[in-house]
Design an enzyme around this catalytic site. Structure first.
Site, PDB file in Angstrom:
ATOM      1  N   SER A   1       1.825   8.944 -12.281  1.00 39.53           N
ATOM      2  CA  SER A   1       2.854   7.996 -11.881  1.00 39.53           C
ATOM      3  C   SER A   1       3.157   7.087 -13.069  1.00 39.53           C
ATOM      4  CB  SER A   1       2.381   7.164 -10.686  1.00 39.53           C
ATOM      5  OG  SER A   1       3.351   6.223 -10.303  1.00 39.53           O
TER       6      SER A   1
ATOM      7  N   LYS B   1       5.814  11.554 -11.650  1.00 40.91           N
ATOM      8  CA  LYS B   1       6.537  10.647 -10.760  1.00 40.91           C
ATOM      9  C   LYS B   1       6.993   9.451 -11.580  1.00 40.91           C
ATOM     10  CE  LYS B   1       4.542   7.741  -7.694  1.00 40.91           C
ATOM     11  NZ  LYS B   1       3.878   7.301  -6.442  1.00 40.91           N
TER      12      LYS B   1
ATOM     13  N   LYS C   1       9.099   5.685 -11.466  1.00 32.17           N
ATOM     14  CA  LYS C   1       9.609   4.607 -10.639  1.00 32.17           C
ATOM     15  C   LYS C   1      11.089   4.386 -10.957  1.00 32.17           C
ATOM     16  CE  LYS C   1       5.543   3.446  -8.850  1.00 32.17           C
ATOM     17  NZ  LYS C   1       5.255   3.436  -7.406  1.00 32.17           N
TER      18      LYS C   1
ATOM     19  N   ASP D   1      10.239   7.532  -7.302  1.00 33.37           N
ATOM     20  CA  ASP D   1       9.687   6.600  -6.315  1.00 33.37           C
ATOM     21  C   ASP D   1      10.491   5.306  -6.365  1.00 33.37           C
ATOM     22  OD1 ASP D   1       8.223   5.064  -4.591  1.00 33.37           O
ATOM     23  OD2 ASP D   1       6.362   5.118  -5.745  1.00 33.37           O
TER      24      ASP D   1
ATOM     25  N   GLU E   1      10.893   9.079  -3.059  1.00 32.72           N
ATOM     26  CA  GLU E   1       9.912   8.404  -2.209  1.00 32.72           C
ATOM     27  C   GLU E   1      10.410   7.026  -1.792  1.00 32.72           C
ATOM     28  OE1 GLU E   1       5.161   7.130  -2.351  1.00 32.72           O
ATOM     29  OE2 GLU E   1       6.123   8.056  -4.089  1.00 32.72           O
TER      30      GLU E   1
ATOM     31  N   ASP F   1       6.426   6.617   2.533  1.00 29.55           N
ATOM     32  CA  ASP F   1       5.177   6.000   2.094  1.00 29.55           C
ATOM     33  C   ASP F   1       4.926   4.755   2.941  1.00 29.55           C
ATOM     34  OD1 ASP F   1       3.158   4.604   0.776  1.00 29.55           O
ATOM     35  OD2 ASP F   1       4.147   4.522  -1.161  1.00 29.55           O
TER      36      ASP F   1
ATOM     37  N   LYS G   1      -1.738   7.439   2.010  1.00 26.71           N
ATOM     38  CA  LYS G   1      -2.635   6.514   1.325  1.00 26.71           C
ATOM     39  C   LYS G   1      -3.659   6.032   2.348  1.00 26.71           C
ATOM     40  CE  LYS G   1       0.724   4.917  -2.103  1.00 26.71           C
ATOM     41  NZ  LYS G   1       1.698   3.851  -2.451  1.00 26.71           N
TER      42      LYS G   1
ATOM     43  N   GLY H   1      -1.470   6.746  -4.870  1.00 23.31           N
ATOM     44  CA  GLY H   1      -2.454   5.869  -5.494  1.00 23.31           C
ATOM     45  C   GLY H   1      -2.081   4.407  -5.359  1.00 23.31           C
TER      46      GLY H   1
END
Length: 370
Positions: free
Chosen positions: A136, A162, A164, A189, A214, A239, A263, A291
Site C-alpha cells: 500500500s 495499492k 491511495k 483506495d 476501495e 472496507d 480487517k 492493514g
C-alpha cells in the site's frame, strides 16, 4: 483456559517513512499491546489498531484503554472461557468499540492456540503455508515519486500495488501508473473521499483495468455504493462500511460491492472475521486482509487469518522492515519473492521482544483476575 491477569501497555513506535492518505499523515504509531496471562504460565498477545485521533473510525487509543479497563476486561472475568468464540458473545451487550473488543479477543485466541500447541492459523482453520503480499503506497508529493516507489516495490517482489487516491490525485495518477506499468495488479483506495456527485468522474477509472476501487464513499455507507457499483465496471471493495457479518450480508444483497477488505480490528475480532469470510465464500465474493500499520503482533494475526481459503487476493501485510527500524517480535516478519511463509510454531508463531517492548512502553496497567 483460566486467566491469571491481563496487562495493557501503551506503546509508541516511529514509522520509517510518513504514510499519507486522504484523511491525514502518520509519522509514528501509538497502540495498545494486550497480554493475557493464563494460570498455566502461558501468555497470549494482540494489538489494538486504533490510533490517537478518530479519523479512520470513532475509536482512539484513549477510548480503547477506557473500554478495555472499565467494561471489557470485567466481562472476560465473569466466568471461564472454554473457547475464544465465547468472547464475542460475552461482549455482545456492549455496542461498537470493535477495535477494543478485537484486541482482547485476539490475545485470547493466541493464548488458546498456544495452550492447544497449535499455530494460530491452524486453530482458525487455515490451510495455506504461505500468503501473497501486496503493498500500500500513500499519497506522494509528485507523480514521479509515485512511479519510482512502485518500481522499487515491484523489484522487491510485491504481488499487487495499492495506491491511495483523492480528488485531484486520482485519474491522472492512475493513468500515469498504467502507462508505466501496463500489466501489474493495481488497485485504488479512496478512503471515503468521494460522493454521489462524483459518479461520472469515477467512471473514468474503468479505462485502467483496476482490480478494485476501495471505499470511495462515506465510512458508514452501504446503499450509495450500490448505486455506484451499478454504474462501474471496476469492482468496488468495501472496507470501513463493514463491521459485522450482517453488514457484509446487506452489502452483498444490495450489490454494493464485489470484494470485501477484512480487517480484524475493524470487525471486532477473529471470530467475526471467520463469519464474514465464510459468508463471502458462500456468495463467491473474494476477501483480502487490509492493514492498519500494525506492529509485529498485529501483523502476525493478519498472517494467520489470511490462511483461510477465501483470502484469494494479496493483502497489505508487508514485512516488518517496510515499516519499522526494529519490530516488537522475534523473528521479524519477512518476505521472499512476494510471499510470507506462515510460521508453524504455536500461537501467532512469533515471540514478543520484551526488552524492546519495555523501552517503547509509555503506560502499563495490570488487571488481576480475582
Amino acid at each position: 483456559m483460566e486467566i491469571k491477569q491481563i496487562i495493557l501497555r501503551h506503546l509508541k513506535i516511529e514509522l520509517l517513512n510518513p504514510f499519507t492518505t486522504s484523511v491525514g499523515t502518520e509519522y509514528d504509531k501509538d497502540f495498545i499491546l494486550v497480554e493475557v496471562q493464563s494460570k498455566s504460565g502461558l501468555s497470549g498477545w494482540a494489538e489494538s489498531v486504533s490510533i490517537l485521533h478518530p479519523i479512520y473510525n470513532e475509536e482512539t487509543v484513549q477510548t480503547n484503554w477506557h473500554m478495555m479497563s472499565d467494561h471489557l476486561i470485567p466481562k472476560l472475568y465473569e466466568g471461564p472461557i472454554e473457547h475464544p468464540d465465547v468472547v464475542s458473545d460475552r461482549f455482545r451487550s456492549i455496542r461498537g468499540n470493535f477495535n477494543a473488543k478485537s484486541a482482547l479477543e485476539g490475545a485470547i485466541w493466541d493464548l488458546y492456540a498456544r495452550e492447544q500447541d497449535l499455530p494460530l492459523a491452524k486453530a482458525l482453520g487455515g490451510k495455506k503455508d504461505k500468503i501473497e503480499v501486496g503493498i500500500s503506497i500513500g499519497i506522494q508529493n509528485s507523480v514521479r515519486n509515485m512511479l519510482v516507489q512502485i518500481e522499487k516495490y515491484l523489484e522487491e517482489g510485491y504481488k499487487r500495488v495499492k495506491v491511495k487516491i483523492k480528488p485531484e490525485w486520482d485519474i491522472e495518477i492512475i493513468k500515469a501508473i498504467r502507462n508505466e506499468f501496463p500489466h501489474i495488479q493495481l488497485m485504488a483506495d479512496a478512503n471515503c473521499a468521494y460522493t454521489l456527485d462524483d459518479i461520472e468522474h469515477l467512471q473514468a477509472l474503468d479505462e485502467y483495468d483496476l482490480m478494485m476501487i476501495e471505499q470511495p464513499f462515506e465510512h458508514d455507507d452501504i446503499y450509495d455504493h450500490s448505486k455506484l457499483q451499478s454504474k462501474l465496471k471496476t469492482p468496488i471493495c468495501l472496507d470501513e462500511s463493514i463491521h459485522t457479518v450482517e453488514d457484509a450480508r446487506k452489502a452483498i444483497e444490495l450489490g454494493s460491492c464485489k470484494i470485501i477488505n477484512l480487517k480484524i480490528g475493524r470487525v471486532g475480532g477473529l471470530t467475526e472475521s471467520k463469519k464474514i469470510h465464510d459468508l463471502c465464500k458462500q456468495h463467491e465474493v473474494p476477501v483480502w486482509c487490509g492493514g492498519m500499520l500494525e506492529a509485529g503482533v498485529g501483523r502476525a494475526h493478519n498472517i494467520a487469518i489470511t490462511t483461510l481459503s477465501n483470502f484469494s487476493l494479496p493483502g497489505d501485510t508487508a514485512p516488518s522492515s517496510h515499516y519499522w527500524k526494529q519490530d516488537i517480535i522475534e523473528p521479524e516478519v519477512t518476505m521472499k519473492n512476494g510471499f510470507i511463509h506462515v510460521p508453524n510454531r504455536p500461537g501467532i508463531g512469533y515471540e514478543p521482544n520484551q526488552k524492546l517492548i519495555d523501552e517503547l512502553t509509555l503506560q502499563q496497567k495490570v488487571f488481576p483476575n480475582h
